[in-house]
Design a protein around this motif. Structure first.
Motif, PDB file in Angstrom:
ATOM      1  N   GLN A  70      52.243  26.336  33.072  1.00  0.00           N
ATOM      2  CA  GLN A  70      51.515  25.644  32.021  1.00  0.00           C
ATOM      3  C   GLN A  70      50.015  25.716  32.351  1.00  0.00           C
ATOM      4  O   GLN A  70      49.496  24.957  33.159  1.00  0.00           O
ATOM      5  CB  GLN A  70      51.996  24.196  31.903  1.00  0.00           C
ATOM      6  N   LEU A  71      49.323  26.634  31.715  1.00  0.00           N
ATOM      7  CA  LEU A  71      47.941  26.908  32.059  1.00  0.00           C
ATOM      8  C   LEU A  71      46.992  25.779  31.684  1.00  0.00           C
ATOM      9  O   LEU A  71      45.884  25.682  32.235  1.00  0.00           O
ATOM     10  CB  LEU A  71      47.487  28.210  31.386  1.00  0.00           C
ATOM     11  N   TYR A  72      47.424  24.908  30.786  1.00  0.00           N
ATOM     12  CA  TYR A  72      46.572  23.794  30.368  1.00  0.00           C
ATOM     13  C   TYR A  72      46.140  22.940  31.551  1.00  0.00           C
ATOM     14  O   TYR A  72      45.055  22.374  31.569  1.00  0.00           O
ATOM     15  CB  TYR A  72      47.309  22.920  29.343  1.00  0.00           C
ATOM     16  N   HIS A  73      46.990  22.841  32.545  1.00  0.00           N
ATOM     17  CA  HIS A  73      46.744  21.939  33.669  1.00  0.00           C
ATOM     18  C   HIS A  73      46.031  22.613  34.841  1.00  0.00           C
ATOM     19  O   HIS A  73      45.898  22.013  35.916  1.00  0.00           O
ATOM     20  CB  HIS A  73      48.069  21.340  34.137  1.00  0.00           C
ATOM     21  N   GLU A  74      45.572  23.848  34.652  1.00  0.00           N
ATOM     22  CA  GLU A  74      44.841  24.523  35.718  1.00  0.00           C
ATOM     23  C   GLU A  74      43.496  23.816  35.968  1.00  0.00           C
ATOM     24  O   GLU A  74      42.896  23.271  35.044  1.00  0.00           O
ATOM     25  CB  GLU A  74      44.586  25.985  35.333  1.00  0.00           C
ATOM     26  N   PRO A  75      42.991  23.819  37.194  1.00  0.00           N
ATOM     27  CA  PRO A  75      41.753  23.092  37.507  1.00  0.00           C
ATOM     28  C   PRO A  75      40.469  23.797  37.079  1.00  0.00           C
ATOM     29  O   PRO A  75      39.418  23.178  37.000  1.00  0.00           O
ATOM     30  CB  PRO A  75      41.809  22.964  39.039  1.00  0.00           C
TER      31      PRO A  75
END
Length: 290
Positions: free
Chosen positions: A115-120
């Motif tokens: 889930q790339l949305y949660h990448e920093p």
């Protein structure tokens, strides 16, 4: 008479506080809130202090870089470090806004299995270049402003007519026309930028953040045959020698970029308001991808 002041002493309320004390307390609380809101004068003083610190840091970086530039291999080594920095960001997604926060089923998340949305961290094409220069600010002697690929193009006046004249670390800018007439038109119609690596079967590879729902990748070919958002007009092969020499300013006589173009979130209505952080990625209309 209603106009006469009572000579009766005020009786303390429960807890030993008189009504007058309570009123005074309210006034104190209100004045504290007013003090919390910076005045225009205070905002201007903060702006001056921040600007002074920025100029001091810029001068320090420039002096440090000038000492290292005496080494004849300096530019070659800095090009290598620039590419190394770019490869360190392979896999970093383009922008958060293209992913669902709950459960994203876009092609990027499906392909990566995450889930790339949660990448920093997120880096679009121009933010990748800006971040790599920032990582090497002591070697370059400056930090790029927060402007997009058009701004970066204007700070690099040395252009060549063939990819064969590029060295690893140079940049390729993509000029294009948006299909959507309502889309914001970037200066010089520069819609994309990538870092030339000289890798690949033909020696024409690049590193870039090319796909909105994916991430920074290394490509064997710099060419983008078709984009759903814009029609390619021209490739621009640009040398970074000006940056390697420690110079970062706009050479464009038409588009006069500010001295520092770092985008900041305005916390107050003051024109002098500055926040303490900068955006890592343009993450908006500033930077474009196919």
């Amino acid at each position: 008479s209603p106009c006469k002041q009572s000579k009766q002493p005020l009786q303390p309320e429960q807890g030993g506080r008189t009504p007058g004390d309570k009123a005074a307390l309210v006034v104190i609380e209100d004045s504290t809130n007013e003090r919390d809101t910076p005045s225009l004068q205070n905002a201007f003083l903060l702006f001056k202090e921040r600007r002074k610190a920025q100029l001091k840091e810029a001068g320090k970086l420039k002096r440090q870089a000038e000492k290292k530039r005496n080494n004849p291999r300096f530019k070659t080594e800095l090009r290598r470090l620039f590419l190394e920095a770019a490869r360190g960001y392979l896999g970093v997604p383009y922008a958060r806004r293209f992913h669902d926060p709950e459960w994203c089923t876009c092609e990027g998340c499906e392909e990566k299995g995450e889930q790339l949305y949660h990448e920093p961290l997120f880096l679009d094409c121009c933010a990748l270049v800006r971040r790599c220069v920032a990582d090497l600010k002591e070697q370059f002697g400056f930090k790029l402003g927060g402007g997009n690929q058009s701004y970066q193009f204007d700070t690099l006046p040395v252009r060549v007519d063939s990819i064969n004249k590029l060295k690893p670390g140079d940049l390729i800018f993509y000029e294009g026309k948006y299909y959507n007439p309502a889309a914001k038109r970037p200066k010089h119609d520069m819609v994309h930028v990538e870092i030339f690596t000289g890798s690949g079967e033909k020696g024409e590879g690049t590193i870039g953040s090319r796909e909105q729902k994916k991430w920074v990748k290394e490509y064997d070919d710099y060419r983008i045959e078709k984009s759903p958002r814009w029609k390619l007009v021209s490739y621009h092969f640009v040398k970074i020698d000006t940056w390697l020499e420690g110079t970062c300013k706009s050479f464009c006589p038409v588009h006069l970029w500010p001295v520092t173009t770092a985008r900041r979130k305005t916390a107050t209505k003051s024109v002098f308001a500055l926040s303490s952080s900068e955006d890592e990625a343009a993450d908006g209309d500033d930077c474009c991808a196919p």
